[in-house]
Design a protein around this motif. Structure first.
Motif, PDB file in Angstrom:
ATOM      1  N   HIS A  38       0.528  -1.664   0.102  1.00  0.00           N
ATOM      2  CA  HIS A  38       0.013   0.140  -0.156  1.00  0.00           C
ATOM      3  C   HIS A  38       1.071   0.815   0.270  1.00  0.00           C
ATOM      4  N   SER A  64       0.995   3.850  -3.104  1.00  0.00           N
ATOM      5  CA  SER A  64       0.700   5.363  -2.855  1.00  0.00           C
ATOM      6  C   SER A  64       1.577   6.395  -2.874  1.00  0.00           C
ATOM      7  N   ARG A 111       2.281   6.582  -7.039  1.00  0.00           N
ATOM      8  CA  ARG A 111       0.683   6.631  -7.167  1.00  0.00           C
ATOM      9  C   ARG A 111       1.226   9.288  -7.001  1.00  0.00           C
ATOM     10  N   ARG A 112       2.041   9.119  -5.885  1.00  0.00           N
ATOM     11  CA  ARG A 112       2.085  10.470  -5.617  1.00  0.00           C
ATOM     12  C   ARG A 112       3.676  10.997  -6.858  1.00  0.00           C
TER      13      ARG A 112
END
Length: 137
Positions: A10, A14, A17-18
């Protein structure tokens, strides 16, 4: 059911994606770059976009009419070079926060950085590994 590596997965998702969003924002900012330079006496004004692409050339005064063709060409080229320098500087400012620590964005955009020096050398591979990967020099 909670898997042992699900939290790490996870976090990595994240982080990806950032970073993807940051790359998109950097690209948007680069596309918006527009820099203008003016020659003395406003004989010519040149606007360029990121990458130094000429977007506009204007002759805001009649000063160009009193110039010999070679002089006008020289002024135009000098003004174009200045607009391109401003665009490189603006692009370097946009990209600088995304570069590894210690890397000079201005030098990168001016071509002073040897890009090959940034790559790691090819690792030494044993013959058995080369055979498995089917790699030959």
């Amino acid at each position: 059911m909670d898997y042992p590596h699900s939290e790490r997965l996870h976090q990595l998702t994240s982080q990806y994606r950032r970073q993807l969003a940051e790359v998109g924002e950097t690209q948007r900012k680069l596309r918006e770059i527009s820099c203008t330079a003016s020659a003395p006496r406003h004989a010519v004004t040149v606007t360029v976009t990121h990458g130094g692409v000429v977007a506009d050339i204007k002759f805001p005064s009649g000063a160009y009419r009193r110039m010999a063709p070679a002089e006008l060409a020289g002024v135009l080229l000098k003004t174009l070079a200045e607009a391109q320098r401003l665009a490189r500087r603006a692009a370097a400012e946009v990209v600088a926060p995304t570069l590894p620590p210690g890397m000079d964005a201005q030098k990168l955009f001016s071509g002073e950085v040897d890009l090959q020096s940034l790559l790691t050398p090819e690792p030494e591979l044993r013959d058995v590994t080369r055979d498995l990967m089917d790699i030959r020099d």
